[in-house]
Design an enzyme around this catalytic site. Structure first.
Site, mmCIF file in Angstrom:
data_model
loop_
_atom_site.group_PDB
_atom_site.id
_atom_site.type_symbol
_atom_site.label_atom_id
_atom_site.label_comp_id
_atom_site.label_asym_id
_atom_site.label_seq_id
_atom_site.Cartn_x
_atom_site.Cartn_y
_atom_site.Cartn_z
ATOM 1 N N LYS A 159 0.852 -1.204 0.000
ATOM 2 C CA LYS A 159 0.000 0.000 0.000
ATOM 3 C C LYS A 159 0.880 1.243 0.000
ATOM 4 C CE LYS A 159 0.837 1.281 4.523
ATOM 5 N NZ LYS A 159 1.631 2.440 4.919
ATOM 6 N N ASP A 183 -2.504 -1.340 10.767
ATOM 7 C CA ASP A 183 -2.710 -1.302 9.307
ATOM 8 C C ASP A 183 -3.368 -2.563 8.767
ATOM 9 O OD1 ASP A 183 -1.499 1.098 8.993
ATOM 10 O OD2 ASP A 183 0.328 0.339 8.031
HETATM 11 O O1 C5P Z 1 -0.102 -1.075 15.203
HETATM 12 P P1 C5P Z 1 1.309 -1.281 14.808
HETATM 13 O O2 C5P Z 1 1.920 -2.501 15.451
HETATM 14 O O3 C5P Z 1 1.537 -1.252 13.338
HETATM 15 O O4 C5P Z 1 2.097 -0.028 15.365
HETATM 16 C C1 C5P Z 1 3.478 -0.015 15.546
HETATM 17 C C2 C5P Z 1 3.850 1.151 16.436
HETATM 18 O O5 C5P Z 1 3.671 2.377 15.723
HETATM 19 C C3 C5P Z 1 3.005 1.301 17.677
HETATM 20 O O6 C5P Z 1 3.509 0.508 18.732
HETATM 21 C C4 C5P Z 1 3.123 2.772 17.973
HETATM 22 O O7 C5P Z 1 4.363 3.054 18.598
HETATM 23 C C5 C5P Z 1 3.173 3.396 16.585
HETATM 24 N N1 C5P Z 1 1.847 3.843 16.108
HETATM 25 C C6 C5P Z 1 1.282 4.985 16.650
HETATM 26 N N2 C5P Z 1 0.068 5.402 16.200
HETATM 27 C C7 C5P Z 1 -0.588 4.719 15.247
HETATM 28 C C8 C5P Z 1 -0.033 3.558 14.689
HETATM 29 C C9 C5P Z 1 1.202 3.150 15.146
HETATM 30 O O8 C5P Z 1 1.872 5.646 17.517
HETATM 31 N N3 C5P Z 1 -1.753 5.164 14.827
#
Ligand code: C5P
Length: 280
Positions: free
Chosen positions: A12, A136
């Site tokens: 994406k 995501d």
């Molecule tokens: O949800 P995911 O594991 O992809 O997110 C990885 C990291 O990115 C989270 O632990 C957080 O530190 C950061 N993040 C965030 N806000 C979001 C998505 C991700 O701060 N909306």
């Protein structure tokens, strides 16, 4: 029911990503429009006596931190049964790139294993499990452009939006850890002379609030974006997600060979460049 299934897991790009605020739980509230690309990983699943996982890219971890294996664990937990599968991942999407490769692999695993093992989980259940795997991941359970809110897991599919733009992806030989980019966002500053403002292509706004922290650490990405925007045949250029990929939206008739030569002059030979298209 076939015993083997092969599926594509698309990459994406974020056409827009705006951060609203930092939340109490450490995540960031955002509004983002994401679009699937034709560039995709390929996953093969077959029923087996014993679970196994192989990957074409030896740098992809094959342990419990792998999102494909996490997706299997979450399905096993939810269905309260073991799912012994032989899985092969053909990796085409670079990681640490802001292209959602791992998240897409996870989403496709949920959907494919649901079918292969006849688990009969609804789209709602798959969306819930996807949100547990990562912000995501739910987006990739829809095969269209979508607007995502919350931490990214609240998805409004937009199947009526069809763009089909030709895209050039450029990734320098370093990745950006997503948590780091978000952590730096609030206290980061704009670099004078670098244009972060929204670019409009056919009425679609292209903007990314994570450019601010990432460009501050990796100035070469800011220069790359500026250079791309000045080049003939480029309609817009932006960083995707938390980077490090910068993408260019190309004219239908853009002369890509000349553009690629220019990119090598700006950033050197050690760079991953890929032509692709928005899948919708
Ligand atoms: O949800 P995911 O594991 O992809 O997110 C990885 C990291 O990115 C989270 O632990 C957080 O530190 C950061 N993040 C965030 N806000 C979001 C998505 C991700 O701060 N909306």
């Amino acid at each position: 029911m076939s015993e083997m299934i092969t599926v594509a897991a698309p990459a994406k790009i974020n056409l827009s990503l705006r951060i609203v605020r930092k939340r109490e739980d450490g995540f960031h509230e955002l509004v983002t429009r994401m679009a699937p690309l034709e560039l995709a990983d390929e996953l093969q699943f077959s029923k087996a006596e014993k679970a196994s996982f192989t990957c074409s890219d030896s740098t992809v971890p094959a342990d419990g931190s792998n999102l494909v294996l996490k997706a299997i664990r979450i399905l096993e937990r939810h269905c309260e049964r073991e799912l012994p599968l032989a899985i092969h991942l053909e990796k085409n999407i670079p990681h640490g790139a802001g292209l959602g490769g791992g998240s897409s692999d996870a989403a496709v695993t949920l959907r494919a294993v649901n079918e292969l093992c006849d688990l009969r989980l609804s789209q709602e259940t798959l969306l819930q499990l996807a949100a547990e795997l990562g912000s995501d991941v739910p987006f990739f359970l829809w095969s269209c452009i979508a607007d995502c809110e919350g931490r990214g897991e609240i998805v409004t599919p937009k199947p009526e939006i069809k763009l089909g733009w030709p895209i050039l992806l450029i990734k320098l030989p370093f990745g950006v850890p997503t948590p780091w980019a978000y952590q730096q966002w609030r206290d980061s500053m704009k670099i004078p002379g670098i244009d972060y403002s929204p670019q409009i292509v056919n009425g679609t706004e292209l903007v990314n609030d994570l450019e601010r922290p990432v460009f501050q650490k990796h100035f070469i990405l800011a220069e790359l974006k500026q250079n791309l925007r000045k080049h003939k045949g480029v309609r817009a250029a932006l960083m995707s997600g938390s980077g490090s990929t910068v993408f260019a939206v190309l004219d239908q008739k853009a002369e890509v060979g000349g553009l690629i030569s220019s990119i090598h002059k700006w950033v050197g030979e050690e760079v991953w460049i890929q032509t692709t298209k928005l899948a919708v």
